[in-house]
Design an enzyme around this catalytic site. Structure first.
Site, mmCIF file in Angstrom:
data_model
loop_
_atom_site.group_PDB
_atom_site.id
_atom_site.type_symbol
_atom_site.label_atom_id
_atom_site.label_comp_id
_atom_site.label_asym_id
_atom_site.label_seq_id
_atom_site.Cartn_x
_atom_site.Cartn_y
_atom_site.Cartn_z
ATOM 1 N N ASP A 63 0.882 -1.166 0.000
ATOM 2 C CA ASP A 63 0.000 0.000 0.000
ATOM 3 C C ASP A 63 0.921 1.218 0.000
ATOM 4 O OD1 ASP A 63 -2.051 1.806 0.028
ATOM 5 O OD2 ASP A 63 -3.130 0.902 1.706
HETATM 6 C C1 BGC Z 1 -4.872 3.489 0.002
HETATM 7 C C2 BGC Z 1 -4.971 2.489 -1.153
HETATM 8 C C3 BGC Z 1 -4.718 3.204 -2.450
HETATM 9 C C4 BGC Z 1 -3.353 3.872 -2.392
HETATM 10 C C5 BGC Z 1 -2.994 4.622 -3.657
HETATM 11 C C6 BGC Z 1 -3.577 4.285 -0.033
HETATM 12 O O1 BGC Z 1 -3.613 5.312 0.893
HETATM 13 O O2 BGC Z 1 -4.954 2.790 1.224
HETATM 14 O O3 BGC Z 1 -6.228 1.885 -1.159
HETATM 15 O O4 BGC Z 1 -4.792 2.302 -3.520
HETATM 16 O O5 BGC Z 1 -3.343 4.810 -1.319
HETATM 17 O O6 BGC Z 1 -3.764 5.779 -3.766
#
Ligand code: BGC
Length: 770
Positions: free
Chosen positions: A238
């Site tokens: 993530d």
């Molecule tokens: C979120 C993800 C997301 C990623 C990219 C993170 O903060 O938890 O779900 O895909 O950011 O934006």
């Protein structure tokens, strides 16, 4: 549309051999926020991965992962809370195909989604992005969504692996979860999607699980995901989830996103040089990254276009199917020919729709329908009053006044009319990054509803929220309640289709609506403290916990009405015996039932199939969903539905053997319209090999007696004392008291002179292997 500089012929194995150590380390993190690293020297292109999940959020300019900056227009479908309520795998596949087409049309290789975490608490700020409180339903819906997206030649990233069930302290908190709960509640949806649909990538969560960051959890990322489930795709972090990059690489985290500006690349190089990281581990990660890059090349080389109008129409159809009719005393559908004269629309959300959640999933819609506009487009000039202040509607007529003024005006307008009230949660109440603190409607909406319902002829409530809200306080004031969730860009017109009966509601609750938040067992340990959240409720989340506690609910899991009625009849059950040779996927139980449309309109029934194990040796929820089907029926029409259970679907996770175990004994099979409306029930006895742990000196007298051979031998060896335990026991109460004693206590505590420690050793040697 121009083709990217693509390489249809990437030979991954040859490239890995040619890359320098530094180049390999650099490939293991992003070039920037959304793109993988390219290696020009070898012609390795970079690919773009981007959010997700219910539409494409491709940022053309300044990048961020918080949904702050602008992105290209894309169709905003209903978010997962709504998609989960469709109980419609076929529809999810179609949504996936549309999402995949838009992803490909925008030269993006991977759409970052779907999010399939469990709704452990109704307060999780990101519940709108997740499907359900039930792992079975989640897996059944997410798999076809992944299939649909990937059918277009682009990939998905199944997230957030695992146990990311709250936003509070999400980047550090340790979710403390016992083994059985992980296996039965928090992992099965991931397992189903991985094994059925092979997502191109899995995104590891921010949080720790039992003390170890998901981003460097060898058990999670390698043992379970790859060795047990056979995942052969890429694991991506993530955004910003990496703690110790080298430990992560060794644990099975291939790609770090976004770029760490070279810091972690240098650490990887250093670790390989120092001999603390095997270069083969690095090669493995690079191979997986290049394999994904190679997989995307054919689609990227042949860009497609999409028809925004057709996708908008699909978004509208989907939104009609996400809505759940919680209650209807007959007021819905409204009569289109009378609506302009007899109804009024109240609530700013009718004009300024709340249609998606805040954070990284925020899509810039290609267009946006409001319910008010949709009515006007049909020539229905229904009077409107905003009713309350809504921050996101700043500047709209009336929004410069106070809540009190707006409420008074709305109440006047509603007198004697059918009041159609658009209520729900404003954007600030639920978002990625933080959790809700309560699950009620805003303070300005509740008095509005109360006062309007006192003067209106009828009161219809339409709710826009991404996670359940309590309704108990005001439920009896509403003649109908239609839960719209966050309906996406066409949610407004879909709401009007449902109100006027052009479409009939067919959604079912994928999450319970408890009477009170305090009835939800997880709330005892939510959101934790000092960096730890203990999942003390174990397997008892959602309806499992509410049912076990016999807690009242306003609307149960699985509930949803439509404009007709159904009857369930003719339950039949076939059960096969389980033997040692029975395989995990072998069908053991087959159940069928008939569902009939007994009303006067076409409608969709969703027969649901639940099982219970009342005499289990382990803690069990009273019932668990194991099957469902969406059945369209004309008035008077009947259909037979059939559900099956495999050995695995009958099993629980056994913490003694660390595997799936099926218990013999009573099995309750129920079919009906919701988790608390199950008119058809049968109890059968399941035959399966009894699993007894090996008998030892510390096994109890009762455990020995349960064994058909060892029991009589022990009773005989205990002489007179043994007579306590027979059918003619002189003192059954004393026998019951003694049965739970470890057998070794009998000689040690002098309860019987007949049996010595040596006799016991001999018995254990003979019968102890079970
Ligand atoms: C979120 C993800 C997301 C990623 C990219 C993170 O903060 O938890 O779900 O895909 O950011 O934006």
């Amino acid at each position: 549309m121009t083709a990217l500089n693509t390489r249809p012929d990437l030979d991954v194995r040859a490239l890995v051999a040619e890359l320098t150590l530094e180049e390999k380390a650099a490939l293991c993190s992003g070039a920037d926020f959304w793109n993988t690293e390219a290696v020009e020297r070898l012609g390795i292109p970079s690919v773009m991965v981007t959010d997700g999940p219910h539409g494409l959020r491709k940022q053309a300019g300044t990048a961020d992962h918080l949904g702050l900056n602008d992105s290209v227009p894309a169709t905003c479908f209903p978010s997962a809370a709504g998609l989960g309520s469709t109980w419609d795998p076929e529809l999810l596949r179609r949504v996936g195909e549309a999402l995949g087409t838009e992803t490909r049309a925008n030269d993006v290789a991977v759409l970052l989604g779907p999010g399939i975490n469990m709704k452990r608490s109704p307060l999780c700020g990101r519940n709108f992005e997740y499907f359900s409180e039930d792992p079975y339903l989640t897996g059944e819906l997410a798999a076809p969504l992944v299939d649909g997206i990937q059918s277009q030649g682009v990939g998905t990233s199944l997230k957030h692996f695992a146990a990311n069930n709250q936003e509070t302290d999400r980047m550090r908190v340790s979710a403390e979860i016992d083994e059985r709960t992980l296996r039965e509640i928090y992992l099965p949806a991931f397992e189903k999607v991985v094994t059925r649909s092979q997502p191109w990538s899995v995104m590891c969560a921010y949080n720790k699980i039992n003390g170890t960051y998901a981003s460097q959890h060898p058990w999670l990322l390698t043992e379970v995901l790859r060795e047990e489930w056979g995942f052969d795709g890429l694991v991506v972090s993530d955004w910003g989830a990496v703690d110790d990059r080298v430990a992560g690489l060794a644990a099975g985290l291939d790609l770090e996103m976004p770029s760490s500006d070279g810091v972690n690349d240098a650490r990887i190089v250093e670790a390989v040089r120092a001999g603390t990281l095997d270069e083969a581990v690095l090669d493995r990660a690079v191979t997986r990254i290049l394999t994904l890059v190679a997989k995307a090349q054919p689609a990227l080389a042949e860009p497609v276009s999409f028809d925004p109008e057709a996708h908008h129409a699909l978004a509208r159809e989907v939104a009609t199917r996400t809505a759940v009719l919680l209650k209807n005393d007959g007021v819905l559908p409204l009569d289109p020919s009378a609506v302009a004269d007899t109804a009024v629309v109240i609530g700013e959300m009718a004009r300024t729709p709340r249609y998606q959640g805040a954070g990284s999933s925020q899509v810039k819609p290609t267009r946006l329908d409001s319910a008010l506009e949709a009515l006007r487009e049909r020539g229905l000039d229904v009077p409107f009053a905003p009713g309350y202040i809504l921050a996101e509607a700043a500047g709209a007529p009336g929004q410069d006044r106070t809540d009190d003024e707006l409420r008074r005006e709305a109440v006047q307008l509603a007198a004697g009319k059918t009041a159609v009230l658009f209520l729900g949660l404003p954007a600030v109440d639920e978002s990625e990054g933080y959790d809700r603190t309560h699950m009620d409607l805003p303070a300005s909406h509740r008095p509005l509803l109360r006062e309007v319902s006192e003067v209106a002829a009828r009161t219809v409530v339409l709710l826009s929220n991404g996670s359940a809200v309590t309704v108990a306080e005001w439920d009896d004031r509403a003649d109908a309640i239609l839960e719209l969730w966050l309906g996406g860009q066409a949610g407004g017109s879909a709401a009007v289709d449902l109100l006027l009966g052009d479409a009939a509601p067919s959604g079912r609750l994928a999450e319970s609506v408890p009477e009170r938040l305090a009835h939800v067992p997880a709330q005892l340990n939510f959101p934790g403290e000092n960096g730890i959240v203990r999942y003390g409720e174990g397997i008892f989340i959602g309806y499992r916990g509410l049912d076990a506690a016999a807690a009242p609910v306003s609307y149960p899991f699985g509930h949803g009405l439509t404009y007709t009625a159904f009857e369930y009849t003719d339950l039949t059950v076939e059960v096969a015996a389980i033997t040692a040779a029975t395989q995990a996927d072998d069908v053991i139980v087959t159940v069928s039932a008939t569902v009939t449309n007994t009303g006067g309109r076409d409608g969709v029934a969703v027969p649901q199939f639940y099982i219970g194990r009342p005499a289990s040796a382990v803690a069990r929820a009273p019932r668990e969903l194991r099957g469902f089907e969406r059945v369209e029926l004309a008035p008077g029409e009947s259909r037979q539905v059939r559900f099956t259970l495999s050995r695995r679907e009958l099993s629980h996770w056994d913490t003694a053997t660390h595997g799936w175990l099926v218990e013999p004994g009573a099995l309750v099979l129920s079919v009906g319209a919701s988790s608390r409306d199950l008119p058809l029930t049968a109890t059968v006895t399941l035959e399966a090999p009894a699993q007894r742990p090996p008998l030892t000196k510390n096994s109890t007298i009762g455990e020995w007696i349960e064994d058909p051979e060892a029991g009589p031998a022990l009773v005989a060896a205990m002489g007179e004392f043994g007579a306590f335990f027979g059918p003619d026991s002189p003192d059954p109460a004393m026998a019951a008291f003694l049965t739970s004693m470890p057998v070794v206590k009998v000689p040690l505590m002098g309860m019987s002179d007949a049996i010595t420690l040596e006799d016991l050793d001999r018995l254990v040697a003979r019968y102890g292997k079970a």
